[in-house]
Structure formats: structure tokens, C-alpha cells
Design an enzyme around this catalytic site. Structure first.
Site, PDB file in Angstrom:
ATOM      1  N   GLU A  29       9.254  18.767  -0.490  1.00  0.00           N
ATOM      2  CA  GLU A  29       8.794  19.816   0.429  1.00  0.00           C
ATOM      3  C   GLU A  29       9.853  20.004   1.510  1.00  0.00           C
ATOM      4  OE1 GLU A  29       5.449  18.494   3.018  1.00  0.00           O
ATOM      5  OE2 GLU A  29       5.406  16.741   1.721  1.00  0.00           O
ATOM      6  N   CYS A  63       3.005  16.416  -0.354  1.00  0.00           N
ATOM      7  CA  CYS A  63       3.406  15.082  -0.822  1.00  0.00           C
ATOM      8  C   CYS A  63       2.971  14.804  -2.256  1.00  0.00           C
ATOM      9  CB  CYS A  63       2.847  14.017   0.126  1.00  0.00           C
ATOM     10  SG  CYS A  63       3.369  14.287   1.816  1.00  0.00           S
ATOM     11  N   HIS A 116      -0.603   7.104  -1.628  1.00  0.00           N
ATOM     12  CA  HIS A 116       0.341   7.880  -0.832  1.00  0.00           C
ATOM     13  C   HIS A 116       0.257   7.310   0.585  1.00  0.00           C
ATOM     14  CE1 HIS A 116       2.346  10.845   1.429  1.00  0.00           C
ATOM     15  NE2 HIS A 116       1.260  11.371   1.954  1.00  0.00           N
TER      16      HIS A 116
HETATM   17  N1  COA Z   1      -3.505  -1.781  19.265  1.00  0.00           N
HETATM   18  C1  COA Z   1      -3.928  -1.605  17.976  1.00  0.00           C
HETATM   19  N2  COA Z   1      -4.363  -0.403  17.492  1.00  0.00           N
HETATM   20  C2  COA Z   1      -4.364   0.653  18.341  1.00  0.00           C
HETATM   21  C3  COA Z   1      -3.927   0.541  19.681  1.00  0.00           C
HETATM   22  C4  COA Z   1      -3.478  -0.733  20.130  1.00  0.00           C
HETATM   23  N3  COA Z   1      -3.050  -0.922  21.375  1.00  0.00           N
HETATM   24  N4  COA Z   1      -4.026   1.764  20.246  1.00  0.00           N
HETATM   25  C5  COA Z   1      -4.521   2.607  19.310  1.00  0.00           C
HETATM   26  N5  COA Z   1      -4.712   1.941  18.144  1.00  0.00           N
HETATM   27  C6  COA Z   1      -5.208   2.464  16.882  1.00  0.00           C
HETATM   28  C7  COA Z   1      -6.349   3.436  17.002  1.00  0.00           C
HETATM   29  O1  COA Z   1      -7.592   2.766  17.164  1.00  0.00           O
HETATM   30  C8  COA Z   1      -6.238   4.192  15.701  1.00  0.00           C
HETATM   31  O2  COA Z   1      -6.773   3.422  14.665  1.00  0.00           O
HETATM   32  P1  COA Z   1      -7.777   4.110  13.586  1.00  0.00           P
HETATM   33  O3  COA Z   1      -6.986   5.196  12.914  1.00  0.00           O
HETATM   34  O4  COA Z   1      -8.122   2.982  12.676  1.00  0.00           O
HETATM   35  O5  COA Z   1      -8.920   4.648  14.363  1.00  0.00           O
HETATM   36  C9  COA Z   1      -4.726   4.236  15.457  1.00  0.00           C
HETATM   37  O6  COA Z   1      -4.158   3.243  16.304  1.00  0.00           O
HETATM   38  C10 COA Z   1      -4.082   5.568  15.799  1.00  0.00           C
HETATM   39  O7  COA Z   1      -4.503   5.936  17.084  1.00  0.00           O
HETATM   40  P2  COA Z   1      -4.821   7.456  17.423  1.00  0.00           P
HETATM   41  O8  COA Z   1      -5.273   7.514  18.821  1.00  0.00           O
HETATM   42  O9  COA Z   1      -5.692   8.057  16.368  1.00  0.00           O
HETATM   43  O10 COA Z   1      -3.327   8.029  17.298  1.00  0.00           O
HETATM   44  P3  COA Z   1      -2.814   9.494  17.459  1.00  0.00           P
HETATM   45  O11 COA Z   1      -3.839  10.405  18.040  1.00  0.00           O
HETATM   46  O12 COA Z   1      -1.525   9.361  18.159  1.00  0.00           O
HETATM   47  O13 COA Z   1      -2.567  10.013  15.943  1.00  0.00           O
HETATM   48  C11 COA Z   1      -1.896  10.115  13.646  1.00  0.00           C
HETATM   49  C12 COA Z   1      -2.207   9.185  14.867  1.00  0.00           C
HETATM   50  C13 COA Z   1      -1.646   9.222  12.460  1.00  0.00           C
HETATM   51  C14 COA Z   1      -3.085  11.010  13.349  1.00  0.00           C
HETATM   52  C15 COA Z   1      -0.625  10.946  13.983  1.00  0.00           C
HETATM   53  O14 COA Z   1       0.460  10.088  14.107  1.00  0.00           O
HETATM   54  C16 COA Z   1      -0.310  11.974  12.914  1.00  0.00           C
HETATM   55  O15 COA Z   1      -0.871  13.074  12.935  1.00  0.00           O
HETATM   56  N6  COA Z   1       0.586  11.646  11.950  1.00  0.00           N
HETATM   57  C17 COA Z   1       0.861  12.521  10.821  1.00  0.00           C
HETATM   58  C18 COA Z   1      -0.126  12.200   9.712  1.00  0.00           C
HETATM   59  C19 COA Z   1       0.134  13.086   8.521  1.00  0.00           C
HETATM   60  O16 COA Z   1       1.244  13.440   8.278  1.00  0.00           O
HETATM   61  N7  COA Z   1      -0.895  13.465   7.785  1.00  0.00           N
HETATM   62  C20 COA Z   1      -0.680  14.380   6.674  1.00  0.00           C
HETATM   63  C21 COA Z   1      -0.171  13.724   5.472  1.00  0.00           C
HETATM   64  S1  COA Z   1      -1.329  12.739   4.623  1.00  0.00           S
END
Ligand code: COA
Length: 388
Positions: A79, A111, A233
Site C-alpha cells: 500500500e 495490510c 497481522h
Molecule cells: N503502562 C502500560 N500501559 C499503558 C500505559 C502505561 N503507562 N498507558 C497507557 N497504556 C495502555 C492503555 O491502557 C492501552 O491499552 P489497551 O489498548 O489494552 O486498552 C494502550 O496502552 C494504548 O493506549 P491508548 O490510550 O489507547 O493509546 P492511543 O490513544 O495513543 O492510541 C493506537 C493507540 C494503537 C490506537 C494508536 O497508536 C494508533 O491509532 N495506531 C495505528 C493503529 C493502526 O494502524 N490500525 C490500523 C491497522 S490494523
């Protein structure tokens, strides 16, 4: 006669960004990235590497003269294409000296592209057992500096040779698949960075996994106990844990522990490289094969492929005698260990140096690129590739 993956290889950049450095720079708790997201390091891809050069660098580790005689299907899943018309597969065919009596083309569905290629290759080789197919999954995951997706960037290429009587993995039984029009992740033509609704994407991913897994069990009569390991994935490795957790209660406690342990072996490469988009599932598979200590010939593994937008597919493969290539495994460990750690400032500079989507000649500083295949620049709208 069985059909499957005879050879697999992997290439990524020789530079990485440490996720603790990134967390500190973004005022996040490092454990959010290390545990919450499940990523330790992220490949930093210089502008002298694109999906074509990364695929060529992956392929040259495995393609020999026998493959050159037999490969007449080249499918390039990506992609992160380099042209809106010409496929990356044609560039690759020329760079590797593959036969011109071949079908060579590119496949895109986020993907999922490499899985589409692999399934096409399976059908082709089943009907033409004396032929082979080369399937690529190569991408550069770019979300943008200081975005929530930044911690899930990365890049690299997976190369797979599909043949009859394969040495590594054989396809077994049917696939189950499911698709729907979902806006969870996409990249409009005018952007080099993806647009993503990450939390929504997580939910859709798990739903598609459950959907295809339940259908698979219904069709085959198999259960979780029939699987030695599950592979996923992995846009970031926590995503696979979410998938696995969705079905773990189908197993007893011992089996649950076992599947969790295999998942740890399988995510080792991914947590150190980051997201390869369409190559990520196959990097997870390669990591499992190279790092697990208790896999045996004949074991069955599950593969869940997901491409936003969205397409999901579940299928299984069985391990063959040559599932583990110690030499290649040592090489990957050495390459990952020898990468250069770059600072956050250096990563941002490299990220911002990405070739823009606009007209104009470009000369790149390729002398410092250690890879065998690299991009020298763009001239008269054409990409100019080089080889050491
Ligand atoms: N210690 C341990 N874990 C922690 C933490 C800490 N201090 N602080 C936060 N976390 C955990 C959260 O509880 C959460 O866990 P969960 O998913 O099991 O609930 C995780 O870390 C992520 O935190 P979150 O607040 O949801 O992160 P974010 O809002 O920054 O977003 C993604 C995370 C993954 C959604 C973001 O990075 C993203 O959009 N990535 C792209 C994903 C993608 O490409 N998807 C499409 C293809 S499949």
C-alpha cells in the site's frame, strides 16, 4: 502433492528509533509504548529505500538460479506503491534477473495485499506444480510526527517463494474471509501519511478475527486445541494480544499458557521493527518459526490477515521439515543487533526528508545506504535504482 511456502526472507532498514526515546520526547510513560502498545524499537527508513529496493534486498537472500528458472508469477503486495500505474513487481523482476516469461503485478488492499498474493499463488502452483511464485509484502508505515499512530510506524519487506512440496510450510484446508466497507484506516492519493481511526480499527480487527475464526471452526470442525500457535497481522504487537485474548477462553489453562508463550516468540521481530503493513503477519510467522523452541514438523499454525477498509482472512498452515532456517535466523538476529540507534531529532529529519508527492528531479545521498539495492533519485519522472 502439497503446496506452500518454500522460502521466506525479510529486510528492513539498518537504523532504528528506540521507543523509550520516543516516549520521553513525547512526554509519555515509556511503559505505554513498551507494554500498552507492545513496541520496543521502530525501523527508520531512509529515503534511499522504497518498497522496490526493500523487496529486492529481501529477495536476494533467497532467490537462486533454480527459482529464476521456475518463477513465472510475481505478486507484489503493497500500500506504499511507487507509481500510480506501473507495478513494483516489474521493477523487482528486472532487478532480480527473473524470467520475462512471467506475470508480474501489484496487489493493494491495505495490510491484506500479501495474503491476496499468497492465496493466488497457492491456486496457481496447485494447477502448475512445476512452477513457482514469488510473493512480496513490503511497506513503509507512516502516520506522522507527534500523532497517536507515530509509535506504530516502521517498515520493511517480506519475500516468500511458493512452490509444490515446499520445505517450510504447507497450506492446509480452506480459508474463511470477510469484508466490509469500513473507514478505519486509509491514505488519500495526495498524502504520504495514513489517516487512521485507531481505536475503531482495533474493534473492527477483533470482530473480523472472531468472525473468520468462528466460520473456520464451523467449516473444518477444528478447535483451538488443534493449533500449536496463532499468528496475526501485527500493526503493533498489542493488537495480536487483543486478537488472541478474544478466543483464549476456548482453551484450558495449560493451552492458554502455551499459546501465550508461542505469541511471545512470534512477536519478537515485530516488536523490534514496527509495522510493515502487509508484511507484518508474515514477519510474525517468520519470528515464530525462528524463535520458538518447541515447534515440530506437522504442527498446525493459524494465520489471521487483516487489511483495513476492511478485509479479514483466517487460514492454517502446517510445518514441514525445513520450517526453521538457522542460518537465516542468525543473519536476522545479527542484522537487528547491528542496526544504528538514531536520536528522535535524527528520526524526525529522516521522516521529513521523505520524497514528496510532487514534480521535480531529486538526487539522493545514497552513499551511506548499506543495502545492496537502493534508490539513487528521480529523473524525468523516473525512479533511478542502484546496486552495490
Ligand atoms: N503502562 C502500560 N500501559 C499503558 C500505559 C502505561 N503507562 N498507558 C497507557 N497504556 C495502555 C492503555 O491502557 C492501552 O491499552 P489497551 O489498548 O489494552 O486498552 C494502550 O496502552 C494504548 O493506549 P491508548 O490510550 O489507547 O493509546 P492511543 O490513544 O495513543 O492510541 C493506537 C493507540 C494503537 C490506537 C494508536 O497508536 C494508533 O491509532 N495506531 C495505528 C493503529 C493502526 O494502524 N490500525 C490500523 C491497522 S490494523
Amino acid at each position: 502433492m502439497s503446496v506452500g511456502i518454500d522460502k521466506m526472507s525479510f529486510f528492513s532498514s539498518d537504523m532504528y528509533l528506540d521507543m523509550v526515546d520516543l516516549a520521553n520526547a513525547r512526554n509519555e510513560d515509556p511503559n505505554k509504548y513498551l507494554i500498552g502498545i507492545g513496541q520496543k524499537k521502530q525501523a527508520v527508513i531512509p529515503n534511499t529505500q522504497d518498497v522496490v529496493t526493500m523487496a529486492a534486498n529481501a529477495c536476494e537472500k533467497i532467490i537462486d538460479d533454480d527459482n529464476r528458472k521456475k518463477i513465472d508469477l510475481i505478486i507484489f503486495g503493497t500500500e506504499t506503491g511507487v507509481d500510480n500505474s506501473k507495478s513494483a513487481a516489474i521493477y523487482l523482476q528486472n532487478m532480480l534477473g527473473l524470467s520475462r516469461r512471467a506475470r508480474a503485478f501489484e496487489v493493494k488492499q491495505a495490510c491484506y495485499g500479501a495474503t491476496a498474493g499468497l492465496q493466488m499463488a497457492k491456486e496457481y502452483v496447485t494447477n502448475h506444480p512445476d512452477k513457482q511464485a514469488l510473493v512480496i509484502g513490503a511497506d513503509i508505515a507512516r502516520y506522522g510526527i507527534k500523532t497517536p499512530g507515530e509509535v506504530t510506524q516502521g517498515g520493511g519487506a517480506m519475500a516468500m517463494v511458493v512452490s509444490s512440496n515446499p520445505s517450510m510450510l504447507e497450506f492446509e484446508g480452506p480459508s474463511t474471509f470477510y469484508s466490509d466497507d469500513i473507514m478505519d484506516f486509509w491514505r488519500p492519493l495526495y498524502r504520504t501519511e495514513a489517516v487512521v481511526d485507531g481505536h475503531y480499527s482495533n474493534d473492527v480487527y477483533v470482530k473480523f478475527f472472531k468472525n473468520t475464526w468462528d466460520e473456520y471452526k464451523k467449516i473444518t470442525g477444528l478447535s483451538i486445541d488443534d493449533f500449536k500457535a496463532m499468528t496475526f497481522h501485527l500493526p503493533y504487537t498489542k493488537m495480536g494480544i487483543k486478537g488472541l485474548r478474544a478466543i483464549l477462553n476456548e482453551a484450558d489453562e495449560d493451552k492458554q499458557e502455551h499459546l501465550k508463550q508461542e505469541f511471545e516468540y512470534g512477536r519478537k521481530y515485530n516488536e523490534n521493527v514496527g509495522n510493515l503493513y502487509t508484511g507484518s503477519l508474515y514477519l510474525n510467522v517468520l519470528s515464530l518459526l525462528n524463535n520458538s523452541t518447541d515447534l515440530q514438523t506437522g504442527d498446525r499454525i493459524g494465520l489471521f490477515s487483516y487489511g483495513s477498509g476492511a478485509q479479514g482472512e483466517f487460514f492454517s498452515m502446517k510445518l514441514k521439515d525445513g520450517f526453521k532456517n538457522d542460518q537465516l535466523a542468525d543473519q536476522i538476529d545479527t542484522d537487528l543487533k547491528n542496526r544504528k540507534r538514531v536520536s528522535v531529532e535524527e528520526y524526525e529529519r529522516i521522516f521529513n526528508n521523505w520524497i514528496p508527492i510532487k514534480d521535480g528531479d531529486i538526487n539522493l545521498d545514497y552513499e551511506n545506504d548499506s543495502a545492496d539495492f537502493f534508490l539513487k533519485g528521480v529523473k524525468n519522472h523516473q525512479r533511478i535504482y542502484g546496486r552495490k
